[in-house]
Design a protein around this motif. Structure first.
Motif, PDB file in Angstrom:
ATOM      1  N   MET A   1       0.828  -1.107  -0.113  1.00  0.00           N
ATOM      2  CA  MET A   1      -0.151  -0.003   0.003  1.00  0.00           C
ATOM      3  C   MET A   1       0.903   1.360   0.016  1.00  0.00           C
ATOM      4  SD  MET A   1      -3.032   0.701   2.568  1.00  0.00           S
ATOM      5  CE  MET A   1      -3.199   2.385   3.128  1.00  0.00           C
ATOM      6  N   GLU A   2       0.592   2.068  -0.823  1.00  0.00           N
ATOM      7  CA  GLU A   2       1.386   3.612  -0.875  1.00  0.00           C
ATOM      8  C   GLU A   2       1.144   4.329   0.247  1.00  0.00           C
ATOM      9  OE1 GLU A   2       1.642   7.130  -4.116  1.00  0.00           O
ATOM     10  OE2 GLU A   2       1.473   5.022  -4.822  1.00  0.00           O
ATOM     11  N   LYS A   3       2.144   4.908   0.913  1.00  0.00           N
ATOM     12  CA  LYS A   3       1.932   6.003   1.912  1.00  0.00           C
ATOM     13  C   LYS A   3       1.111   7.173   1.346  1.00  0.00           C
ATOM     14  CE  LYS A   3       4.193   8.411   5.439  1.00  0.00           C
ATOM     15  NZ  LYS A   3       5.690   8.897   5.640  1.00  0.00           N
ATOM     16  N   LYS A   4       0.212   7.533   2.104  1.00  0.00           N
ATOM     17  CA  LYS A   4      -0.667   8.731   1.620  1.00  0.00           C
ATOM     18  C   LYS A   4       0.301  10.208   1.951  1.00  0.00           C
ATOM     19  CE  LYS A   4      -5.044  11.002   1.702  1.00  0.00           C
ATOM     20  NZ  LYS A   4      -6.574  11.108   1.994  1.00  0.00           N
ATOM     21  N   ARG A   5       0.373  11.054   1.025  1.00  0.00           N
ATOM     22  CA  ARG A   5       1.231  12.289   1.337  1.00  0.00           C
ATOM     23  C   ARG A   5       0.335  13.321   2.303  1.00  0.00           C
ATOM     24  NH1 ARG A   5       1.573  15.251  -3.385  1.00  0.00           N
ATOM     25  NH2 ARG A   5       0.119  13.752  -4.506  1.00  0.00           N
ATOM     26  N   TRP A   6       1.329  13.956   2.931  1.00  0.00           N
ATOM     27  CA  TRP A   6       0.418  14.941   3.469  1.00  0.00           C
ATOM     28  C   TRP A   6      -0.423  15.969   2.917  1.00  0.00           C
ATOM     29  CZ3 TRP A   6       1.175  20.328   3.551  1.00  0.00           C
ATOM     30  CH2 TRP A   6       0.730  20.750   4.950  1.00  0.00           C
ATOM     31  N   ARG A   7      -1.454  16.174   3.435  1.00  0.00           N
ATOM     32  CA  ARG A   7      -2.216  17.363   2.823  1.00  0.00           C
ATOM     33  C   ARG A   7      -3.013  18.024   3.986  1.00  0.00           C
ATOM     34  NH1 ARG A   7      -5.929  17.680  -2.431  1.00  0.00           N
ATOM     35  NH2 ARG A   7      -6.245  19.955  -2.271  1.00  0.00           N
ATOM     36  N   ALA A   8      -2.838  19.474   3.940  1.00  0.00           N
ATOM     37  CA  ALA A   8      -3.135  20.451   5.156  1.00  0.00           C
ATOM     38  C   ALA A   8      -4.819  20.149   5.078  1.00  0.00           C
ATOM     39  CB  ALA A   8      -2.730  21.875   4.677  1.00  0.00           C
ATOM     40  N   LYS A   9      -5.132  20.552   6.185  1.00  0.00           N
ATOM     41  CA  LYS A   9      -6.708  20.509   6.684  1.00  0.00           C
ATOM     42  C   LYS A   9      -7.379  21.784   5.891  1.00  0.00           C
ATOM     43  CE  LYS A   9      -6.455  17.910  10.888  1.00  0.00           C
ATOM     44  NZ  LYS A   9      -6.498  17.897  12.389  1.00  0.00           N
ATOM     45  N   HIS A  10      -8.666  21.874   5.745  1.00  0.00           N
ATOM     46  CA  HIS A  10      -9.301  23.028   5.125  1.00  0.00           C
ATOM     47  C   HIS A  10      -8.949  24.412   5.971  1.00  0.00           C
ATOM     48  CE1 HIS A  10     -12.412  25.609   3.902  1.00  0.00           C
ATOM     49  NE2 HIS A  10     -12.498  24.945   2.797  1.00  0.00           N
ATOM     50  N   GLY A  11      -8.419  25.219   5.556  1.00  0.00           N
ATOM     51  CA  GLY A  11      -7.980  26.521   6.264  1.00  0.00           C
ATOM     52  C   GLY A  11      -6.547  26.609   6.681  1.00  0.00           C
TER      53      GLY A  11
END
Length: 72
Positions: A1-11
């Protein structure tokens, strides 16, 4: 399984590089532009990460032109 990249939360904030390889930041709104930045990999948690990526991209661009100019 590929590691999910970081993504900021809304705002939240994320950093990216411009077409001039300069770093900047913006607020995550899950807009079309935010999705494009994320999907292209031009999306960073810190300014330092964005700066390292900008230097890497400059180097790759200059190397590409050097090879092209030498008909390699």
């Amino acid at each position: 399984m590929e590691k999910k990249r970081w993504r900021a939360k809304h705002g939240g904030y994320y950093h990216y590089i411009s077409f001039q390889f300069k770093t900047s930041w913006t607020v995550e709104a899950f807009s079309k532009e935010d999705d494009i930045s994320y999907n292209l990999g031009n999306y960073f948690e810190t300014k330092e990460e964005a700066e390292k990526y900008a230097e890497y991209m400059k180097k790759c661009s200059l190397e590409w032109h050097k090879k092209r100019d030498n008909n390699e």
